[in-house]
Scaffold this motif. Structure first.
Motif, short mmCIF file in Angstrom:
data_model
loop_
_atom_site.label_atom_id
_atom_site.label_comp_id
_atom_site.label_asym_id
_atom_site.label_seq_id
_atom_site.Cartn_x
_atom_site.Cartn_y
_atom_site.Cartn_z
N GLU A 156 -6.50 2.66 4.56
CA GLU A 156 -6.90 2.32 5.62
C GLU A 156 -8.07 1.20 5.43
OE1 GLU A 156 -9.56 6.01 5.27
OE2 GLU A 156 -7.46 5.48 5.13
N GLU A 157 -8.69 1.31 4.24
CA GLU A 157 -9.89 0.58 3.87
C GLU A 157 -9.41 -0.58 2.98
OE1 GLU A 157 -13.13 2.51 2.15
OE2 GLU A 157 -13.39 4.19 3.77
N CYS A 158 -8.14 -0.76 2.78
CA CYS A 158 -7.60 -1.86 2.24
C CYS A 158 -6.92 -2.94 2.89
CB CYS A 158 -6.33 -1.37 1.01
SG CYS A 158 -6.92 0.07 -0.09
N SER A 159 -6.37 -4.07 2.47
CA SER A 159 -6.07 -5.39 2.99
C SER A 159 -4.86 -4.78 3.97
CB SER A 159 -5.60 -6.35 2.17
OG SER A 159 -4.59 -5.99 1.37
N GLN A 160 -4.39 -5.66 4.90
CA GLN A 160 -3.36 -5.37 5.80
C GLN A 160 -2.06 -5.46 4.78
OE1 GLN A 160 -3.17 -4.42 9.06
NE2 GLN A 160 -5.30 -4.25 8.97
N GLU A 161 -2.44 -6.57 3.96
CA GLU A 161 -1.15 -6.71 3.00
C GLU A 161 -0.59 -5.58 2.07
OE1 GLU A 161 0.97 -10.34 0.27
OE2 GLU A 161 -1.32 -9.93 0.24
N LEU A 162 -1.66 -4.69 1.42
CA LEU A 162 -1.86 -3.52 0.92
C LEU A 162 -1.15 -2.42 1.94
CD1 LEU A 162 -3.61 -2.23 -1.76
CD2 LEU A 162 -3.30 -0.70 0.08
N GLN A 163 -1.70 -2.30 2.88
CA GLN A 163 -1.22 -1.37 3.97
C GLN A 163 0.15 -1.61 4.26
OE1 GLN A 163 -3.98 -0.41 7.23
NE2 GLN A 163 -5.59 -1.72 6.11
N ALA A 164 0.57 -2.64 4.17
CA ALA A 164 2.03 -2.82 4.68
C ALA A 164 3.14 -2.33 3.58
CB ALA A 164 2.20 -4.28 5.09
N ILE A 165 2.63 -2.77 2.38
CA ILE A 165 3.45 -2.46 1.14
C ILE A 165 3.33 -0.91 1.13
CG2 ILE A 165 3.72 -2.62 -1.07
CD1 ILE A 165 2.45 -5.17 -1.07
N VAL A 166 2.36 -0.15 0.96
CA VAL A 166 2.04 1.00 0.83
C VAL A 166 3.07 1.88 2.07
CG1 VAL A 166 0.60 3.21 0.90
CG2 VAL A 166 0.09 1.13 -0.52
N GLY A 167 2.93 1.16 3.30
CA GLY A 167 3.63 1.89 4.43
C GLY A 167 5.12 1.81 4.35
N ARG A 168 5.65 1.02 3.54
CA ARG A 168 7.19 0.73 3.24
C ARG A 168 7.46 1.87 2.26
NH1 ARG A 168 5.96 -4.82 3.88
NH2 ARG A 168 6.20 -5.17 1.53
N VAL A 190 5.60 4.70 1.42
CA VAL A 190 5.81 5.98 2.21
C VAL A 190 6.94 6.37 2.95
CG1 VAL A 190 4.28 7.86 3.50
CG2 VAL A 190 3.36 6.22 1.82
N ALA A 191 7.44 5.24 3.77
CA ALA A 191 8.50 5.55 4.73
C ALA A 191 9.80 6.04 4.02
CB ALA A 191 8.59 4.30 5.59
N GLN A 192 9.98 5.74 2.96
CA GLN A 192 11.21 5.92 1.96
C GLN A 192 11.07 7.53 1.63
OE1 GLN A 192 12.26 3.07 -1.02
NE2 GLN A 192 10.58 1.91 -0.13
N VAL A 193 9.84 8.18 1.63
CA VAL A 193 9.76 9.58 0.94
C VAL A 193 10.69 10.41 1.72
CG1 VAL A 193 8.26 11.25 0.83
CG2 VAL A 193 7.38 9.23 0.19
N GLU A 194 11.37 11.38 1.14
CA GLU A 194 12.25 12.25 1.93
C GLU A 194 11.26 13.79 1.64
OE1 GLU A 194 15.73 12.98 -0.42
OE2 GLU A 194 16.56 10.71 -0.28
N THR A 195 10.94 13.86 2.99
CA THR A 195 9.66 15.02 3.09
C THR A 195 10.02 16.30 2.34
OG1 THR A 195 10.37 15.39 5.31
CG2 THR A 195 8.41 13.81 4.63
N GLU A 196 11.14 16.54 2.39
CA GLU A 196 11.81 17.85 2.01
C GLU A 196 11.58 18.08 0.54
OE1 GLU A 196 15.46 15.46 2.37
OE2 GLU A 196 13.79 15.90 3.57
N ARG A 197 11.44 16.91 -0.27
CA ARG A 197 11.15 17.15 -1.75
C ARG A 197 9.83 17.29 -2.00
NH1 ARG A 197 13.46 11.65 -4.88
NH2 ARG A 197 12.67 12.84 -6.51
#
Length: 263
Positions: A100-112, A114-121
């Motif tokens: 959250e302290e990083c740029s909006q661009e970095l936040q958007a990439i990291v968000g994409r 993390v969204a791919q993570v299969e939480t059961e793994r």
């Protein structure tokens, strides 16, 4: 899973995928007794479900307890270390990026990502040495690298040991970190000299050094590229007033160790 089994799996992944040269370093320093691994380091993002607590859980389940807390303001990182009652078991140093302290661009990439993570793994300790839990383009990697080497490394490699660490205290052939460094230089390795070749001092009860990271091949969604992987670290601990070796870490030193993966 026992500590020995878990660390063997982490080691196998580390020398196969992240730092192949570590096997040669290990052989150069191997003596009669098996080398003691002082600690390993793991990286993560502070976004649920991938924070420090998620990575720490498998270690807590095999007897580890919390140690110290650390802050790296310029790199936007926080970290914790964990210890086992058996002093021969490695310490665990887990850091996380304050996204959250990083740029909006970095936040958007990291968000994409993390969204791919299969939480059961994340329910099995296998994810700790499982590599990436997401797909990543080389262009996104490059964007991350411009702002945060830490973020780009983690995005590219996923989960696995960023480094293992030889305990210099155990060695018979060498008593000082600088001697280990010179031995490795003589064998063709490059030592991280950011902030000096030895980070720390007897006064802070810990001295550390490291090789510069191997260049390894990583598959991105558009093809394979060579980028910095893992490195090997060396640590010498000094006794506290009670006679026991200092068990923690020194933030100012660890800050420069992070530079070992700079390309």
């Amino acid at each position: 899973m026992t500590p020995d089994v878990l660390f063997q799996k982490l080691w196998d992944d580390y020398i196969q995928r992240l730092c192949p040269s570590a096997h040669q370093v290990h052989q150069l320093l191997q003596e009669d007794e098996a080398l003691i691994n002082d600690h390993i380091a793991l990286r993560t993002f502070n976004i649920a479900p991938l924070g420090i607590e998620t990575l720490a859980k498998p270690f807590l389940e095999i007897g580890y307890t919390e140690g110290g807390d650390y802050l790296f303001e310029s790199k936007k990182l926080v970290a914790k270390h964990y210890e086992h009652p058996d002093p021969k078991q490695p310490k665990i140093f887990i850091s996380e990026l304050k996204v959250e302290e990083c740029s909006q661009e970095l936040q958007a990439i990291v968000g994409r990502l993390v969204a791919q993570v299969e939480t059961e793994r994340l329910n099995s300790p296998e994810f700790l040495y499982g590599g990436r839990l997401w797909d990543l383009s080389f262009s996104d990697f490059q964007v991350l690298a411009q702002e945060s080497e830490y973020a780009s490394w983690l995005a590219a490699h996923g989960y696995g040991a960023n480094h293992f660490t030889v305990s210099v205290n155990q060695l018979n052939a060498f008593s000082e970190v600088v001697e280990v460094n010179q031995h490795l230089r003589d064998s063709g390795f490059t030592i991280n000299e950011f902030g000096g070749e030895v980070k720390g001092s007897p006064e802070v009860l810990l001295e550390q050094s490291s090789t510069m990271a191997d260049k390894v091949s990583v598959e991105f969604s558009g093809g394979v590229e060579e980028i910095p992987g893992g490195f090997y670290e060396f640590a010498k601990r000094y006794p506290m007033k009670d006679g026991n070796l200092y068990p923690g870490f020194v933030a100012a030193s660890a800050d420069k160790i992070f530079e070992s993966t700079n390309g």
